[in-house]
Design a protein around this motif. Structure first.
Motif, short mmCIF file in Angstrom:
data_model
loop_
_atom_site.label_atom_id
_atom_site.label_comp_id
_atom_site.label_asym_id
_atom_site.label_seq_id
_atom_site.Cartn_x
_atom_site.Cartn_y
_atom_site.Cartn_z
N GLU A 110 0.83 -1.21 0.00
CA GLU A 110 0.00 0.00 0.00
C GLU A 110 0.86 1.25 0.00
N ILE A 111 1.95 1.23 0.76
CA ILE A 111 2.86 2.38 0.79
C ILE A 111 3.51 2.57 -0.57
N GLN A 112 3.92 1.45 -1.20
CA GLN A 112 4.54 1.53 -2.52
C GLN A 112 3.56 2.10 -3.56
N LYS A 113 2.30 1.67 -3.48
CA LYS A 113 1.29 2.18 -4.41
C LYS A 113 1.04 3.67 -4.17
N LYS A 114 1.05 4.07 -2.89
CA LYS A 114 0.78 5.46 -2.52
C LYS A 114 1.80 6.41 -3.12
N TYR A 115 3.05 5.97 -3.15
CA TYR A 115 4.12 6.86 -3.63
C TYR A 115 4.66 6.42 -5.00
N LYS A 116 3.89 5.62 -5.70
CA LYS A 116 4.31 5.14 -7.00
C LYS A 116 4.44 6.32 -7.98
N GLY A 117 5.58 6.42 -8.64
CA GLY A 117 5.80 7.48 -9.61
C GLY A 117 6.28 8.79 -9.02
N LYS A 118 6.32 8.89 -7.68
CA LYS A 118 6.78 10.13 -7.03
C LYS A 118 8.26 10.00 -6.71
N LYS A 119 9.07 10.77 -7.41
CA LYS A 119 10.53 10.67 -7.27
C LYS A 119 11.16 11.85 -6.54
N ASP A 120 10.33 12.82 -6.12
CA ASP A 120 10.90 13.97 -5.42
C ASP A 120 11.40 13.56 -4.03
N LYS A 135 9.15 10.57 2.94
CA LYS A 135 7.90 10.14 3.58
C LYS A 135 7.69 8.63 3.40
N MET A 136 7.98 8.16 2.20
CA MET A 136 7.85 6.73 1.92
C MET A 136 8.78 5.93 2.83
N SER A 137 10.02 6.41 2.99
CA SER A 137 10.98 5.74 3.87
C SER A 137 10.50 5.73 5.31
N ASP A 138 9.96 6.87 5.77
CA ASP A 138 9.48 6.97 7.15
C ASP A 138 8.29 6.03 7.39
N GLU A 139 7.36 5.98 6.44
CA GLU A 139 6.18 5.12 6.60
C GLU A 139 6.56 3.64 6.54
N THR A 140 7.52 3.31 5.68
CA THR A 140 7.99 1.93 5.61
C THR A 140 8.66 1.52 6.92
N LYS A 141 9.49 2.42 7.46
CA LYS A 141 10.14 2.15 8.75
C LYS A 141 9.11 1.98 9.85
#
Length: 427
Positions: free
Chosen positions: A78-88, A94-100
């Motif tokens: 779900e996290i990967q889908k949420k930030y899919k295509g966002k490279k900024d 944010k993706m790293s923090d949510e995954t952690k």
């Protein structure tokens, strides 16, 4: 115990591990010999069981992480889908923090079972080296070759004959010097790798040693035969020879080696907890599926062409892992996953607290050391009178006067500046 002189694997990492495993293998073979069973195939099985039993804690942790991964995977997807295509940078942070946060929630490390794999992998590779070169580590087996090695080395032109034998039989010995200091080691390497046809070629290469060759071959067969199969031969060689001799039962026995290797590998994969993925574009999941299909096929091909002894090891290790996985899976089925997650979280928090405590102590030590050093310097400076300070500056100045072409950044140049400064202040 017989001294072992044959070539051992000398790698910087696997070499020492292989020596330890070889010592255990030698102990297992001696134990079997003492009860009247001199069989390398059975020794391989017992060694494999013993090693994998010692690695149960690592296997348990690896299985535990697989169970956790299966539970975490939907949230991570779900996290990967949420930030899919966002490279900024902000989105990536944010993706790293949510995954952690997900890993913290389940009390596991992102590296997961990497430590278990890192520890297990060299052990298994070293074990493979030992099994592939038994006489290098088992003194009783090595000593059987000694009379034949002495006979070969006493034959005129034996080095060239051995080179021809290696090239003819395509043995896995490259650029070795049979007449050098390690010549006897290399000869045993070559002899142990011979299959039945290879021993016949050896007869033709050294006709005067026919009696010794037959005697050694008979003793090695006594060690090497397991369930009717010569563990030095590959199943492919055994099947080919058996077909010519109409030994169909032996053909079937040889065929069972790669077949069992394939089936046990498939069962191992089936029993391992697999992380589910509904995303067809999930690269990691697709790679795992591909590997799960390829690995059993690799086992089939490898054990079909490798010596039966290695096939026995391959099957024995797969069966031991199979039993371990069944037992571990039953254990996990008997406990609550939520309770296990909670325990994991508590352990992770305790470890984090210890790290913070150690870091705090370390920082306090640095602060205390800095404070003491500052205080010491202050006390030292206050204990020196102004006359003593002026005397030291005067001495440095006099030394500077004697030097020529003084570097402006040197200590003497700085002493000059200090003296000039003091003289101006005194005025």
């Amino acid at each position: 115990m017989t001294e072992i002189i044959m070539t051992q694997y000398s790698g910087a990492i696997l070499g020492p591990i292989a020596k330890v495993l070889g010592w255990i293998m030698n102990w297992v073979f001696v134990f079997l010999s003492n009860i009247g069973i001199e069989n390398i195939g059975l020794a391989i099985i017992l060694l494999t069981v013993l090693i994998y039993t010692c690695m149960i804690p690592l296997t348990f942790q690896q299985q535990k992480f697989s169970m956790m991964s299966k539970r975490m995977n939907p949230e991570l997807q779900e996290i990967q889908k949420k930030y899919k295509g966002k490279k900024d940078q902000e989105s990536q942070m944010k993706m790293s923090d949510e995954t952690k946060a997900v890993y913290d929630k389940y009390g596991v490390s992102p590296t997961g079972s990497c430590l278990q794999i890192i520890i297990q992998f060299p052990i298994l590779l070293a074990l493979f080296r030992v099994i592939n070169n038994i006489p290098a580590y088992v003194g009783s087996v090595k000593s059987v070759f000694t009379p034949l090695v002495n006979g070969i080395m006493g034959t005129a032109g034996y080095s060239a004959t051995m080179d021809t034998l290696v090239n003819t039989l395509k043995l896995n010995l490259k650029n070795v010097d049979f007449s050098g200091a390690n010549g006897s080691n290399y000869i045993i390497d070559a002899l142990y790798s011979l299959n039945s046809a290879g021993w016949e070629t050896l007869h033709e290469s050294f006709p005067p040693l026919a009696t010794t060759i037959d005697s050694v071959h008979e003793q090695i067969n006594h060690f090497n035969y397991f369930l009717g199969l010569n563990i030095s031969n590959s199943p492919l060689t055994t099947i080919t020879t058996s077909f010519k001799n109409h030994s169909y039962l032996l053909m079937i026995a040889a065929l069972l080696i790669p077949l069992f290797a394939y089936l046990t590998q498939v069962l191992n994969i089936k029993l391992m907890p697999q992380a589910t993925s509904d995303d067809a574009n999930d690269q990691m999941a697709q790679q795992m599926k591909t590997m799960n299909r390829v690995m059993p096929l690799f086992s089939l091909i490898f054990t079909f062409t490798a010596p039966v002894g290695l096939g026995i090891y391959w099957i024995a290790s797969a069966l031991v892992r199979l039993v371990q996985q069944i037992a571990i899976n039953k254990y996990f089925d008997s406990i609550s996953m939520d309770d296990m997650i909670e325990k994991n979280r508590e352990k992770a928090e305790k470890k984090a607290a210890k790290r913070r405590e150690k870091m705090g102590v370390y920082q306090n030590q640095i602060y205390s050391a800095a404070s003491m050093n500052t205080k010491r310097n202050t006390n030292l400076n206050s204990s020196i009178s102004s006359d003593e300070k002026n005397a030291k500056v005067q001495k440095a100045y006099e030394t500077a006067q004697k030097a020529k072409n003084v570097n402006p950044n040197s200590l003497t140049a700085k002493a000059n500046l200090v003296k000039e400064f003091n003289e101006k202040n005194n005025k």
